[in-house]
Scaffold this active site. Structure first.
Site, mmCIF file in Angstrom:
data_model
loop_
_atom_site.group_PDB
_atom_site.id
_atom_site.type_symbol
_atom_site.label_atom_id
_atom_site.label_comp_id
_atom_site.label_asym_id
_atom_site.label_seq_id
_atom_site.Cartn_x
_atom_site.Cartn_y
_atom_site.Cartn_z
ATOM 1 C CB CYS A 34 -19.621 64.899 -5.185
ATOM 2 S SG CYS A 34 -18.015 65.270 -5.886
ATOM 3 C CG HIS A 126 -18.095 61.794 -1.770
ATOM 4 N ND1 HIS A 126 -19.077 61.152 -2.498
ATOM 5 C CD2 HIS A 126 -17.348 62.464 -2.659
ATOM 6 C CE1 HIS A 126 -18.914 61.411 -3.787
ATOM 7 N NE2 HIS A 126 -17.877 62.214 -3.915
ATOM 8 C CD GLU A 128 -20.989 59.380 -0.308
ATOM 9 O OE1 GLU A 128 -21.134 60.485 0.249
ATOM 10 O OE2 GLU A 128 -20.510 59.248 -1.451
HETATM 11 N N1 GLN Z 1 -15.851 65.208 -10.941
HETATM 12 C C1 GLN Z 1 -17.173 64.611 -10.947
HETATM 13 C C2 GLN Z 1 -18.092 65.406 -11.872
HETATM 14 O O1 GLN Z 1 -17.743 66.474 -12.280
HETATM 15 C C3 GLN Z 1 -17.758 64.532 -9.563
HETATM 16 C C4 GLN Z 1 -16.955 63.596 -8.717
HETATM 17 C C5 GLN Z 1 -17.718 63.012 -7.557
HETATM 18 O O2 GLN Z 1 -18.944 62.896 -7.555
HETATM 19 N N2 GLN Z 1 -16.975 62.571 -6.588
HETATM 20 O O3 GLN Z 1 -19.167 64.957 -12.150
#
Ligand code: GLN
Length: 162
Positions: A34, A126, A128
């Protein structure tokens, strides 16, 4: 995962960005989930900081909307077998373009969500947060280069034991 703006700021403040770039380029295994996927990429829309720039791909932050638009879905990741992978997307980025030897392992609605190149792995969701360890096992065997013996317990039976 987390907030890529904050992580990028801290990496820079503590002089960790260039060492991480060098390590990534010399084959050190790194998996970005992410926000981590955002940081690994080399082209981030609406980002006022330098990403690490070690994966040649374009990423749009918060591309599915805000927190309330976070979602879960079952993905097909053929490399990991037939069993669908339950994926949790939390204010996820969208990978809109991949270049130069990036291998796309899974997509969602036409956008890559699991990509790899050499020792680097990026997921926009995610893994994890679920008990499915197949991506962790993939990372250890393919990116770290430490073969895992699957003869005794398959990833699926491990998940059921939890
Ligand atoms: N929206 C976050 C970003 O742009 C990422 C969100 C996440 O890691 N779950 O950094």
């Amino acid at each position: 995962g987390g907030e890529s703006t904050t992580i990028a700021r801290l990496l820079h403040k503590f002089d960790l960005d260039n060492p991480l770039r060098e390590r990534a380029r010399s084959g050190f295994p790194i998996w970005g989930t992410c926000a981590g996927a955002i940081l690994l990429s080399d082209d981030v829309r609406e980002f006022d900081r330098e990403p690490l720039g070690v994966l040649p791909m374009t990423v749009e932050r918060n591309a599915y909307g805000s927190q309330i638009n976070s979602f879960e879905t079952d993905l097909s990741i053929p490399t990991l077998g037939l069993e669908p992978f339950h994926a949790i997307f939390i204010r996820a980025p969208r990978i809109t373009n991949v270049r130069n030897g990036i291998n796309v392992l899974a997509s969602h609605n036409g956008n890559p969500v699991v990509v790899t190149r050499g020792s680097l792995l990026a997921t926009t969701f995610h893994p994890e947060l679920t008990n499915d360890t197949r991506l962790h096992r993939y990372f250890v065997s393919e990116c770290v280069g430490f073969p895992i013996d699957d003869t005794e317990t398959s990833p699926v039976s491990i998940r059921r034991n939890y």
